[in-house]
Design a protein around this motif. Structure first.
Motif, PDB file in Angstrom:
ATOM      1  N   GLY A 281       0.799  -1.211   0.000  1.00  0.00           N
ATOM      2  CA  GLY A 281       0.000   0.000   0.000  1.00  0.00           C
ATOM      3  C   GLY A 281       0.831   1.260   0.000  1.00  0.00           C
ATOM      4  O   GLY A 281       0.312   2.334   0.226  1.00  0.00           O
ATOM      5  N   VAL A 288       1.065   6.911  -0.103  1.00  0.00           N
ATOM      6  CA  VAL A 288       0.227   5.816   0.384  1.00  0.00           C
ATOM      7  C   VAL A 288      -0.927   5.611  -0.576  1.00  0.00           C
ATOM      8  O   VAL A 288      -1.525   6.551  -1.063  1.00  0.00           O
ATOM      9  CB  VAL A 288      -0.301   6.184   1.787  1.00  0.00           C
ATOM     10  N   MET A 289      -1.219   4.401  -0.834  1.00  0.00           N
ATOM     11  CA  MET A 289      -2.367   4.141  -1.695  1.00  0.00           C
ATOM     12  C   MET A 289      -3.098   2.934  -1.149  1.00  0.00           C
ATOM     13  O   MET A 289      -2.661   2.313  -0.190  1.00  0.00           O
ATOM     14  CB  MET A 289      -1.900   3.881  -3.111  1.00  0.00           C
ATOM     15  N   ASP A 290      -4.167   2.612  -1.784  1.00  0.00           N
ATOM     16  CA  ASP A 290      -4.938   1.479  -1.295  1.00  0.00           C
ATOM     17  C   ASP A 290      -4.248   0.166  -1.612  1.00  0.00           C
ATOM     18  O   ASP A 290      -3.710  -0.016  -2.686  1.00  0.00           O
ATOM     19  CB  ASP A 290      -6.291   1.462  -2.017  1.00  0.00           C
ATOM     20  N   ARG A 291      -4.336  -0.737  -0.645  1.00  0.00           N
ATOM     21  CA  ARG A 291      -3.875  -2.085  -0.969  1.00  0.00           C
ATOM     22  C   ARG A 291      -4.983  -2.792  -1.716  1.00  0.00           C
ATOM     23  O   ARG A 291      -6.150  -2.503  -1.525  1.00  0.00           O
ATOM     24  CB  ARG A 291      -3.670  -2.884   0.294  1.00  0.00           C
TER      25      ARG A 291
ATOM     26  N   ARG B 898       1.312  13.089   1.460  1.00  0.00           N
ATOM     27  CA  ARG B 898       1.126  12.037   0.468  1.00  0.00           C
ATOM     28  C   ARG B 898       0.751  10.717   1.083  1.00  0.00           C
ATOM     29  O   ARG B 898       0.372   9.791   0.372  1.00  0.00           O
ATOM     30  CB  ARG B 898       2.409  11.856  -0.320  1.00  0.00           C
ATOM     31  N   ARG B 899       0.893  10.575   2.387  1.00  0.00           N
ATOM     32  CA  ARG B 899       0.564   9.294   2.981  1.00  0.00           C
ATOM     33  C   ARG B 899      -0.822   9.272   3.591  1.00  0.00           C
ATOM     34  O   ARG B 899      -1.260   8.247   4.063  1.00  0.00           O
ATOM     35  CB  ARG B 899       1.527   8.997   4.128  1.00  0.00           C
ATOM     36  N   VAL B 900      -1.446  10.407   3.602  1.00  0.00           N
ATOM     37  CA  VAL B 900      -2.687  10.487   4.365  1.00  0.00           C
ATOM     38  C   VAL B 900      -3.809   9.784   3.633  1.00  0.00           C
ATOM     39  O   VAL B 900      -3.942   9.877   2.423  1.00  0.00           O
ATOM     40  CB  VAL B 900      -3.046  11.968   4.567  1.00  0.00           C
ATOM     41  N   ARG B 901      -4.618   9.085   4.412  1.00  0.00           N
ATOM     42  CA  ARG B 901      -5.787   8.460   3.796  1.00  0.00           C
ATOM     43  C   ARG B 901      -7.076   9.154   4.191  1.00  0.00           C
ATOM     44  O   ARG B 901      -8.117   8.864   3.630  1.00  0.00           O
ATOM     45  CB  ARG B 901      -5.895   7.013   4.260  1.00  0.00           C
ATOM     46  N   ARG B 941      -3.703  15.041  -3.466  1.00  0.00           N
ATOM     47  CA  ARG B 941      -4.056  13.896  -2.640  1.00  0.00           C
ATOM     48  C   ARG B 941      -5.554  13.808  -2.438  1.00  0.00           C
ATOM     49  O   ARG B 941      -6.124  12.723  -2.463  1.00  0.00           O
ATOM     50  CB  ARG B 941      -3.349  14.021  -1.296  1.00  0.00           C
ATOM     51  N   TRP B 944      -7.044  12.423  -5.412  1.00  0.00           N
ATOM     52  CA  TRP B 944      -6.795  10.981  -5.507  1.00  0.00           C
ATOM     53  C   TRP B 944      -7.740  10.210  -4.608  1.00  0.00           C
ATOM     54  O   TRP B 944      -8.279   9.170  -4.981  1.00  0.00           O
ATOM     55  CB  TRP B 944      -5.335  10.715  -5.131  1.00  0.00           C
ATOM     56  N   LEU B 945      -7.928  10.717  -3.384  1.00  0.00           N
ATOM     57  CA  LEU B 945      -8.715   9.958  -2.424  1.00  0.00           C
ATOM     58  C   LEU B 945     -10.190   9.932  -2.769  1.00  0.00           C
ATOM     59  O   LEU B 945     -10.877   8.937  -2.537  1.00  0.00           O
ATOM     60  CB  LEU B 945      -8.524  10.540  -1.016  1.00  0.00           C
TER      61      LEU B 945
END
Lengths: 375, 1142
Positions: A281, A288-291, B898-901, B941, B944-945
């Motif tokens: 991920g 970070v991206m989705d697994r 860039r890591r944030v979800r 981001r 993207w999300l």
């Protein structure tokens, strides 16, 4: 005493067990082994460790590329009165490790129970030859021991694969077995209190494996959990090692399938990197991206590499290309999850598109081959 | 007698025991320890009787860098044992290593003197790992030394270090250290004669040291302890330390891990320590509610012993114990490998039991200093600032941050990022000095060549044009009359231009009267002494520098006017530092070749003059902000900072972010650049407006320029002042009170900082030839950026209080306003523990700014992937005025984004960043490119999300907020975004049409497309989303994003469509849809709702009061239910024929 029996000469076996495949190394290690050996063990823990992790000086190959201290802890656990539970994502070589440990510790890795939804206690402990049972009545002759009983009576390691897939009732039948190390066979009992009891000999222990994906260990009863020491097997940490492994395995598989062209290392690198990123991920640069919900394990990567090679060879007569990787990824990623296809599509569009390198660009150009993903 | 060399690993109990034994056996005459030699005179302080762990904190600041390092000492440090036992045994104990600020350490930015050098010898380590079948260096060390019996320890250590070091040549830094230490050893050997000399150093140095020390001593006496360079400040003092901080060094900086465990090894032996570790972990887990049964402990114990036997450890090591505990106590699958097998901090997502185990190993012990220990400089700095700014500990403080100081702060559109803090004070000082020295400098100025320092560039070659430009620049500020840069300035300028300063002088004089002139023309050097450190080479004059630009907060407008007048001549130079800059500018210009000395020639008015200038005309220049930097830059350069000026052009941007408060040297360089490069920076500034100037000024203000300037300038007069300002920011002490700067006068606000006097000079100078110089300065500045108004007194107070809050020093508490607000109110809270907290905080820096920067830096690192935390750190950095840290935070934020979800968190960060980027006039971070980077990444981001979000019900307000942030970014900052608006439009249209996306997201995307200019057919989309359950959500999304468009739409298509849809609902459907609809319309403020109601009425061709439509007698939900109920009743009545025909 070697109880391994084969129906065919060893060379013809499709996948020989470890004690046959590495018989020479095991013999050599046992010869040279002078370290203290726990009762009932085939090799000492030190020698067993060397067998699994490798010892270039003694000509012992490395068979498990994971963490060596994991092997330490696993071996010491088996010498105690707790069982060993190997957990991890699918495809992280838990079963392979379990097989190697069993072969090294007791010389036999075939005392294996394959867990599943239909596993019953008969398949774990014992069942009967019903014809003899009816004609002669219960006797040792009519008893058909299952692996657990055999391991206990001979003092060997028993492997229980996918223990968490068994029904809970069946799992719980292990409880008294593991604490008291005795199986009662009432049918064989007589006046002698010990007649119907099979006590475990020194050297008996259980290695269980469980996938964290399916049901994981969450539903295991706490009583059963505390009879095991848990060890998590992680995917290969080092990309280089994984790439080497995939390349070696894929080459062997392809040769066996009649493909003469060896896989292209650059294409394999793209494949392995894609798998690692979708598994973790995170991309290499930290975003970070989705697994994917599907498991992107090393074993899966090897299968895909195999499929890529086959596709390339039988369609065009050359090693697989990045476009073949895309086409085969759909099968891996989709499994039964359309979201995964969408995530894979997004990955190909956005992440792969930003990479430089001939194969990455080829992969990006071929993204329309991703079957089933919406535009 | 040759020396006995003991190579040790720092903080190793086994090595500590070895040292103790060696001292007992040898009874040496000298014990030489690897430690900072500049503490040798204060060893008694170390041995006062503190409770360990403590550390020697060393700090260093020069024009290029700020550097802090610690030399930690705990009970089981071999160095500590050597000192302590050596003293007891009657030996003379000495530290023999280079001071922490020496290039040997600073070159590699080593914050922990006792870091491990093993990382450098990776190959040898790899071989050892294979041989001993261990996986990492800590396990290897434990196995070979800590868990092994003591006999043969010395030999094994020698062999280990010899193998490690091998034939590797030491790096430069290490070589310098080894040679220095060898000199001490040789001298000690020659003095000891027959008695022993024991040398305790890191094992890696031991082989080389042995070789170097074998040469005979040259009998020159003890080696000299190096002093910090002339333009730098450095010092050391003792601070309490803690195990947590000792364990927090990571990577190359780390030493032995798990301090609490090794403390136990030291006190009770290895085996007992292992048992205690297991017991502590158990107790801790049980304390947290986790069941740990005796059977588990038996299994753990068995596994520990088994692992030790398998691995060949004589007693179970730390890894054995922890491995066993993890395997037996944790009945879950782990997400990450166990952390004690590698160096580095705990990654987020570690199993809680593992976290507890690691924390148990670290321990919670903190040290404390003996009461007689001298107080760290931070305490003094804080007290001085409090006194300067008039902040009482017992009185509440009300602050209005937008208050415009006479200097014309305020209204600077797009305030330049630079915000020098200490300015106001200095300005006062400047004013004062200007007053006094007004005359002569002017004269001098006249003679100066208006060399446009930056001159090359923008500055108009001719004085007049330049002035015009400068003035023009000022005008562009839209300063109010009476403020610097406003009308008056122009006139003044004109006057001054003509009068070569006399007109200017008059105002100066006036100002002078207003300003308590404490200053004396004393050269900046004098100021230097005031510095706390006392080692400051750069004269405090540097400090005055920064002030230069500041508009005196307290100055009444007339001063400003005067100031302007005065400034005009001088400041015309457009350089922000009115006073100084002109002077400086001019001087430097002339001196452009660089040298402050030249400027000095001018008139040596000390930098203080600057402040005056600043006061007078400075204010305007301040305002110019942009100008200031240039000016400052110019000054800085002139200061001879030339060297420093070499800041990268890009720096400015970054620096622009916040006030230079960090005093990061980095700034200086820029400044230097700017000034130096006259055309360069200035020219550039035009392209990067706010940023550049700010930076330039900032930089100038900062250190390098300043410092050097200060030094050299003290004489240089105006120039110096210019330099000073630049410098000031760098100096943490600069903030606010410049007590240090004004050596002589305690007058803070007006501290005459030397610069003051000089200001007149420069001004004069500028006045003279000046048309050029000031002009040149001015033109450049304005072009690039908007001027930064000098910080007001209230702003400085706010920063001081925020800084104290961030440092955790009790005293005041903010009770009103949170986040970035204009009005703040602080009330006194308890002061218990204040002294201790200040001393603790002293470990972070010698000055308030440094300390705050260090604390924020640590928080930034600890925040890891939490963008909200980082946004909080950013806010704190802005509020405390810590520019450099804010840069780091923004960099870290940009990384973490860039890591944030979590879309909501991103929305928060985007909001904060965008606000700061657009609006911040008070803190002057607007337009900063680093913030721009954060904004760009956040937007990318978020897009993207939200792409691919499927399912979900209801309204996700956080997501809508994030999308609003994206919209605002597209509206106001399209140039900083990595995505083009048409790409966003395409994505928005795609998502709006995606039936699997949640309703509110679809509505939001329709709104976004509308905002971007291509809404498509909104009524059709509305109809497509007309299911009762989702209509309200869809509308919420649309209204959140495109409120203005909907409210102001020319045609009523949307409203009509909505109207017809709702009218077509059955009663049940309406009830279902109502709450969401209400929530959606809540996005409109009441006035807009009223207008919508009007249009609705118009659309239905009805007449009536829109307001009446909106005002309902009761909650609409209740009304709707009542209506439904009535309908039900009517139906029942009808069924039974009970309703008479109506």
């Amino acid at each position: 005493m070697d109880i391994v029996t084969t129906t065919a000469p060893d060379e013809e076996l499709q996948r020989p067990p470890a004690e046959i495949r590495y018989a020479a190394e095991l013999a050599a290690l046992r010869e040279a082994d002078d370290a203290p050996r726990p009762p009932g063990w085939f090799l000492s823990p030190r020698a067993a460790r060397r067998f699994i992790v490798g010892d270039p000086a003694a000509g012992v190959s490395r068979k498990f590329v994971g963490d060596a201290s994991l092997v330490d802890r696993a071996l010491v656990t088996l010498a105690t009165n707790r069982g060993l539970m190997l957990v991890g994502e699918p495809g992280t070589a838990k079963s392979l490790l379990s097989e190697l440990i069993a072969a090294a510790v007791s010389g036999v890795s075939t005392l294996t129970i394959q867990g599943g939804a239909a596993t019953t206690e008969d398949q774990i402990k014992y069942s009967w030859n019903y014809a003899l049972l009816v004609s002669e009545g219960p006797s040792p002759r009519s008893l058909v021991p299952a692996p657990m009983l055999r391991g206990m009576s001979e003092g060997r390691i028993v492997r229980f694969e996918e223990i968490t897939r068994c029904p809970l009732e069946v799992q719980d039948s292990l409880l008294s077995l593991l604490s008291e190390r005795v199986v009662a066979i009432p049918e064989l009992g007589g006046e002698d209190a010990r007649a119907g009891m099979v006590f475990a000999r020194q050297g008996f222990n259980v290695i269980a494996t469980a996938n964290t994906r399916d049901r994981g260990v969450n539903e295991m009863s706490a009583a059963l959990k505390r009879r095991f020491n848990f060890e998590t097997v992680f995917p290969i940490a080092d990309a280089r090692i994984e790439l080497d492994l995939v390349e070696a395995e894929a080459t062997a598989l392809l040769r066996r399938s009649g493909v003469e062209a060896a896989p292209d290392r650059d294409v394999l690198e793209v494949l392995v990197t894609t798998f690692r990123e979708l598994r973790d991920g995170t991309t290499a640069d930290g975003a970070v991206m989705d697994r994917l919900t599907s498991v992107m394990s090393t074993a899966e990567a090897v299968s895909v590499a195999h499929a890529v090679g086959l596709r390339g060879w039988f369609q065009r007569g050359e090693p697989g290309s990045a476009a073949d990787v895309v086409a085969c990824l759909a099968g891996t990623a989709a499994k039964d999850s359309p979201e995964d296809l969408a995530r894979l599509r997004r990955y190909l569009e956005q992440r792969v598109g930003r990479r430089s390198g001939a194969q990455w660009r080829a992969m990006h150009a071929a993204r329309h081959l991703l079957a089933g993903a919406e535009a | 007698m040759p020396a006995t060399f003991l190579g040790v690993r720092h903080h190793s109990p086994a090595c500590a025991r070895l040292v103790a034994r060696a001292i007992d056996e040898l009874r040496p005459a000298y014990v030489l320890v690897e430690g900072p030699a500049d503490m040798n005179g204060r060893l008694d302080e170390l041995l006062l009787g503190h409770e360990l762990p403590v550390a020697v904190f060393s700090h260093y600041r020069d024009t290029e860098r700020v550097f802090s390092s610690w030399t930690p000492l705990c009970d089981y440090s071999p160095e500590w044992v050597a000192l302590y036992r050596g003293r007891q045994a009657g030996a003379e104990t000495l530290f023999i290593d280079l001071p922490a600020w020496h290039a040997a350490f600073t070159a590699e930015n080593r914050a922990n003197r006792y870091a491990d050098a093993e990382a450098r010898y990776a190959e040898a380590m790899a071989r050892l790992f294979d041989r001993f079948e261990v996986g990492d260096s800590d396990a290897l060390w434990d196995r070979l030394f800590e868990a092994a019996p003591d006999d043969g320890l010395a030999e094994r250590l020698n062999a280990y270090f010899a193998l490690m070091r091998g034939d590797t040549e030491a790096e430069d830094g290490d070589r310098a250290r080894e040679e220095y230490m060898a000199a001490w050893v040789r001298e000690a050997v020659s003095r000891a004669g027959d008695r022993h000399v024991l040398v305790v150093t890191g094992g890696f140095h031991q082989p080389a040291l042995r070789a170097l020390a074998s040469a005979s001593a040259t009998n020159k006496g003890w080696p000299a302890v190096p002093e910090p360079p002339a333009d730098a400040i450095g010092g050391s003092f003792l601070v309490p330390y803690s195990f947590a901080r000792l364990d927090s060094f990571t990577g190359y900086q780390s030493g032995m891990p798990s301090p609490a465990f090794y403390q136990d090894v030291w006190e009770h032996g290895a085996e007992e320590a292992g048992k205690r570790l297991a017991q502590s972990v158990t107790a801790r887990l049980r304390g947290r509610g986790q069941p740990v049964s005796t059977a588990d402990l038996i299994a753990a114990r068995t596994l520990t012993d088994g692992l030790a036997a398998l691995r060949g450890n004589a007693t179970p090591t730390r890894t054995d114990v922890l491995d066993a505990l993890a395997t037996t106590l944790i009945s879950d699958a782990l997400d990450q490998p166990l952390p004690w097998t590698r160096r580095g901090p705990l990654l987020p997502g570690a199993h809680p039991a593992v976290v507890e185990m690691v924390a148990t190993g670290t321990g919670e012990r903190t040290g404390s200093l003996h009461p007689d220990t001298p107080v760290p400089p931070l305490v003094v700095d804080v007290e001085e600032r409090l006194a300067t700014l008039g902040v009482e500990l017992t009185a509440p403080v009300e602050l209005d941050l937008a208050k415009v100081d006479p200097s014309g702060v305020g209204d600077t559109p797009g305030a330049a990022p630079e915000l020098t803090t200490a300015l106001p004070l200095r300005a006062d000082a400047a004013a004062t000095s200007t007053q006094e020295s007004g005359r002569p400098p002017l004269a001098e100025a006249q003679t100066d060549e208006p060399v446009p320092s930056d001159g090359d560039a923008p500055s108009a070659p001719s004085g007049t044009p330049g002035v015009e430009t400068a003035v023009g620049g000022l005008r562009s500020e839209s300063l109010e009359p009476g403020q610097v840069g406003g009308e008056p300035i122009e006139t003044d300028t004109a006057d001054t231009r003509q009068g070569a300063g006399s007109p200017g002088q008059r105002p100066l004089a006036t100002t002078a009267t207003n300003v308590p002139v404490a200053r004396e023309p004393a050269p900046p050097t004098q100021a230097a002494p005031t510095t706390r450190e006392g080692t400051r080479s750069s004269a405090p004059s540097a400090e005055p520098g920064p002030t230069v630009g500041l508009a005196l907060p307290a100055r009444p407008p007339e001063s400003a006017g005067h100031g302007t007048a005065t400034a005009s001549p001088a400041t015309d130079a457009t350089s922000p530092s009115p006073g100084p800059s002109p002077t400086a500018g001019t001087t430097p210009r002339a001196a452009q070749p660089t040298h402050p000395t030249e400027s000095a020639g001018h008139g040596a008015t000390a930098p203080p003059a600057r402040p005056d200038v600043a006061v007078g005309g400075l204010v305007p220049s301040e305002a110019d902000g942009a100008r200031m930097p240039n000016a400052a830059g110019a000054l800085g350069t002139s200061a001879g900072q030339a060297g420093h000026a070499d800041g990268e052009p890009t720096e400015p941007g970054a620096q622009g972010l916040l006030v230079e408060s960090g005093g990061s040297p980095a700034h200086s360089p820029d400044a230097g650049d700017v000034s130096r490069r006259s055309s360069g920076p200035l020219a550039d500034s035009s392209t990067a407006p706010s940023v550049e100037p700010a930076s330039s000024s900032g930089s100038t203000a900062r250190s390098p320029g300043v410092e050097s300037a200060a030094k050299s300038l003290s004489a240089s007069d105006g120039f110096v002042s210019a330099a000073v300002p630049a410098h000031a920011p760098a100096d943490p002490r600069d903030t606010v009170a410049m007590p240090s700067t004004t050596p002589t006068s305690p007058v803070k606000p007006g501290s005459p900082a030397s610069g003051l006097v000089s200001t007149p000079g420069p001004l004069a100078a500028s006045g003279g030839s000046p048309t050029l110089s000031p002009n040149t300065l001015v033109p450049s500045a304005p072009s690039s950026s908007l001027p930064t108004p000098p910080p007001s007194l209230d702003l400085l107070r706010s920063r001081l209080l925020h800084s104290l809050r961030v440092l955790g020093v009790p005293g005041h508490q903010r009770v009103e306003g949170s986040g970035l607000v204009v009005r703040e109110r602080w009330e006194p809270s308890g002061t218990a523990g204040r002294e201790a907290a200040l001393v603790e905080a002293g470990a972070y820096g010698a000055g308030l700014d440094e300390a705050v920067a260090a604390v924020l830096d640590r928080r930034c690192r600890e925040a890891r992937a939490e963008p909200r935390e980082l946004a909080g750190v950013l806010l704190d950095a802005v509020q405390c005025g810590v520019g450099a840290t804010a840069e780091q935070v923004v960099t870290a934020l940009a990384e973490q984004v860039r890591r944030v979800r979590d879309v909501g968190a991103l929305g928060d960060v985007l909001g904060v960043a965008l606000d700061l980027w657009r609006h911040d006039r008070i803190y002057h971070v607007a337009g900063d490119p680093m913030l721009a980077a954060v904004i760009g990444r956040c937007v990318a981001r978020v897009l993207w999300l939200v792409d691919g979000a499927h399912g979900g019900r209801g309204v996700d307000a956080a997501r809508l907020g994030a999308l609003c942030g994206v919209r605002d970014a597209l509206r106001h900052a399209p140039e900083v975004l990595p995505v083009r608006p048409d790409a966003v439009l395409a994505a928005a249209q795609r998502i709006a049409a995606d039936s699997r996306a949640p309703a509110d997201l679809r509505g939001a995307m329709t709104g976004l497309a509308w905002v971007l200019g291509d809404p498509g057919d909104v009524p059709a989309a509305l109809r497509a989303a007309a299911a009762p359950e989702s209509l309200g959500d869809w509308l919420a999304g649309l209204f959140a994003l495109a409120r203005r468009e909907v409210a102001g739409a020319g045609d009523d298509g949307v409203l009509r469509a909505l109207d017809s849809l709702v009218a077509a609902f059955t009663d049940d459907d309406f009830l279902v849809a109502l709450p969401a609809l209400r929530q959606a319309f809540a996005y409109f403020p009441p006035r807009e709702r009223e207008r919508i109601a009007e249009r609705l009425l118009a659309a239905r061709a009805l007449r009536g009061s829109a307001r009446g439509l909106l005002r309902l007698p009761a909650d609409p939900l209740v009304l709707a239910r009542a209506a439904a109920l009535e309908a039900d009743v009517a139906r029942v009545l009808d069924r039974h024929g009970l309703r008479s025909g109506q």
